[in-house]
Scaffold this active site. Structure first.
Site, PDB file in Angstrom:
ATOM      1  N   CYS A 186      -2.073 -11.602  -5.702  1.00  0.00           N
ATOM      2  CA  CYS A 186      -2.200 -10.218  -5.417  1.00  0.00           C
ATOM      3  C   CYS A 186      -0.892  -9.433  -5.608  1.00  0.00           C
ATOM      4  O   CYS A 186      -0.667  -8.711  -5.966  1.00  0.00           O
ATOM      5  CB  CYS A 186      -2.434  -9.564  -3.871  1.00  0.00           C
ATOM      6  SG  CYS A 186      -2.222 -10.455  -2.568  1.00  0.00           S
ATOM      7  N   ASN A 187       0.352  -9.576  -4.731  1.00  0.00           N
ATOM      8  CA  ASN A 187       1.333  -9.116  -4.826  1.00  0.00           C
ATOM      9  C   ASN A 187       2.362  -9.554  -6.377  1.00  0.00           C
ATOM     10  O   ASN A 187       2.908  -8.190  -6.469  1.00  0.00           O
ATOM     11  CB  ASN A 187       2.073  -9.209  -3.451  1.00  0.00           C
ATOM     12  CG  ASN A 187       2.167  -8.969  -1.765  1.00  0.00           C
ATOM     13  OD1 ASN A 187       2.113  -7.877  -2.060  1.00  0.00           O
ATOM     14  ND2 ASN A 187       1.666  -9.703  -1.129  1.00  0.00           N
TER      15      ASN A 187
ATOM     16  N   HIS B  25      -1.657  -4.208   1.512  1.00  0.00           N
ATOM     17  CA  HIS B  25      -0.402  -4.685   1.214  1.00  0.00           C
ATOM     18  C   HIS B  25       0.291  -3.396   1.132  1.00  0.00           C
ATOM     19  O   HIS B  25      -0.324  -2.600  -0.068  1.00  0.00           O
ATOM     20  CB  HIS B  25       0.547  -5.648   0.065  1.00  0.00           C
ATOM     21  CG  HIS B  25      -0.399  -7.084   0.408  1.00  0.00           C
ATOM     22  ND1 HIS B  25      -0.465  -7.510   1.706  1.00  0.00           N
ATOM     23  CD2 HIS B  25      -0.723  -8.036   0.063  1.00  0.00           C
ATOM     24  CE1 HIS B  25      -0.848  -8.791   1.639  1.00  0.00           C
ATOM     25  NE2 HIS B  25      -1.759  -9.291   0.233  1.00  0.00           N
TER      26      HIS B  25
ATOM     27  N   GLN C 131      -5.403  -5.779  -1.241  1.00  0.00           N
ATOM     28  CA  GLN C 131      -5.630  -7.405  -1.908  1.00  0.00           C
ATOM     29  C   GLN C 131      -6.308  -8.298  -1.589  1.00  0.00           C
ATOM     30  O   GLN C 131      -6.291 -10.183  -2.618  1.00  0.00           O
ATOM     31  CB  GLN C 131      -4.392  -8.339  -0.997  1.00  0.00           C
ATOM     32  CG  GLN C 131      -5.333  -8.352   0.840  1.00  0.00           C
ATOM     33  CD  GLN C 131      -5.363  -7.122   1.073  1.00  0.00           C
ATOM     34  OE1 GLN C 131      -5.348  -6.288   1.370  1.00  0.00           O
ATOM     35  NE2 GLN C 131      -7.006  -7.270   2.471  1.00  0.00           N
TER      36      GLN C 131
END
Length: 350
Positions: free
Chosen positions: A148-149, A228, A309
């Protein structure tokens, strides 16, 4: 009948969303989903969503005892893929299990497979973000949809890289401690380096998709479950204004520029936006960049972005299926189809 038949191996946070996303497409179908535990998710998959359920051989009796109907075993459906009409497996199992599944199942069966970002890059031929390197996955047997990041950073930095000449990039990643349903993770009253080493692994992971970007990252975990957040610093090699950056983000796919001043000043309020938009599971597939955070000063760009996320990687999995099976060679056409089916928007309806 759909053009491609997909098995989702692992029906948790990502798997259940990928299953619904595949089911929403016109050119692919869910052959089945795989669960290892006879829990409420397994029951919902069968009784509410109508997905055929496959389980490991050593878990069949547990599902029978729970009264949850199964269609067979995961070993049978993968190793006899041709008989079942199986084209692609999307492996959404926990970190490390995907690599093991590749060795014991997918390679033996000669079945294409997509892995998630928890696996090492070496598990696949391509680490994938549709906006950045769709063509590299055309016809590939194994693709890894990055975390996801990494997906979020690739989307925004990839957009900037297309428009401007970039220098070094520095990112501080503020990670949620756990997903909302997780009760065994933390911290619940601390801020923890995660990892304590600097640079963190996130920068090298971005480089698996964008190898020529110069990026350094550091990360901490904080006691929240919702999203996040990234604080991004980009050195610019040409004259660029804040408005130039805003325009680039607003023209890009799967990125929203959101106004902090309209009650969207936190990740909690962004998630509430997802709820108010009627998104299933309040999913925000898009990366949300706060407009007021976008600032260019002395040749350096700063911005902050929020990342849901649980959701941002879901469209990438769908696009990866199309690329691997060569259902669609044009990345824009694939993303058009994916986004239309999922209701992904290129700008917020504000």
């Amino acid at each position: 009948m759909a053009d491609v038949s997909v098995l989702i191996n692992g029906y948790g946070t990502i798997g259940k969303r990928v299953a619904d996303a595949v089911d929403a497409q016109r050119d692919m179908e869910v052959l089945g989903v795989v669960k290892t535990s006879p829990d409420y998710l397994a029951r919902l998959a069968v009784e509410e969503y109508g997905y055929p359920l496959f389980v490991p051989e050593d878990r069949v009796e547990r599902f029978e005892d729970a009264g949850i109907e199964t269609e067979g075993t995961v070993e049978d459906v993968v190793l006899n893929a041709e008989d079942y009409g199986l084209d692609v497996v999307v492996d959404c199992t926990p970190e490390g299990i995907g690599a093991r599944n590749k060795e014991t199942l997918y390679e033996k069966a000669g079945v294409k497979a997509i892995f998630q970002g928890g696996e090492e890059a070496e598990v696949a031929e391509v680490s994938f973000v549709a906006q950045c390197n769709y063509e590299e996955a055309l016809g590939a047997d194994y693709v890894r949809c990055v975390s996801c990041n990494t997906t979020a950073l690739c989307r925004t930095l990839g957009t900037l890289k297309e428009e401007f000449e970039l220098g070094r990039v520095y990112v501080t990643i503020v990670r949620r401690a756990a997903d909302p349903h997780q009760v065994k993770k933390g911290p619940i009253n601390a801020i923890a380096p995660n990892p304590v080493t600097v640079p963190s692994h996130h920068g090298p992971d971005v480089k698996t998709v964008m190898p020529d970007i110069d990026i350094t990252t550091a990360a901490v975990k904080v006691p929240t479950t919702l999203m996040h957040m990234h604080v991004v610093r980009v050195e610019l090699k040409e004259e660029v204004t804040s408005d130039d950056v805003i325009d680039a983000f607003e023209e890009a796919r799967r990125i929203w520029v959101v106004p902090h001043g309209e009650g969207l000043g936190s990740t909690a309020e962004l998630i509430e936006l997802g709820r108010d938009l009627g998104r299933k599971r309040y999913d925000l597939y898009e990366i949300l960049v706060w407009e007021e955070s976008i600032n260019v000063e002395d040749g350096v760009l700063y911005y902050m972005q929020a990342v849901h996320q649980e959701a941002d990687v879901v469209p990438e999995n769908v696009d990866a299926i199309r690329a691997m099976t060569e259902l669609e060679e044009d990345p824009e056409a694939s993303m058009d189809a994916t986004d239309s089916a999922l209701g992904v928007l290129n700008s917020p309806p504000l």
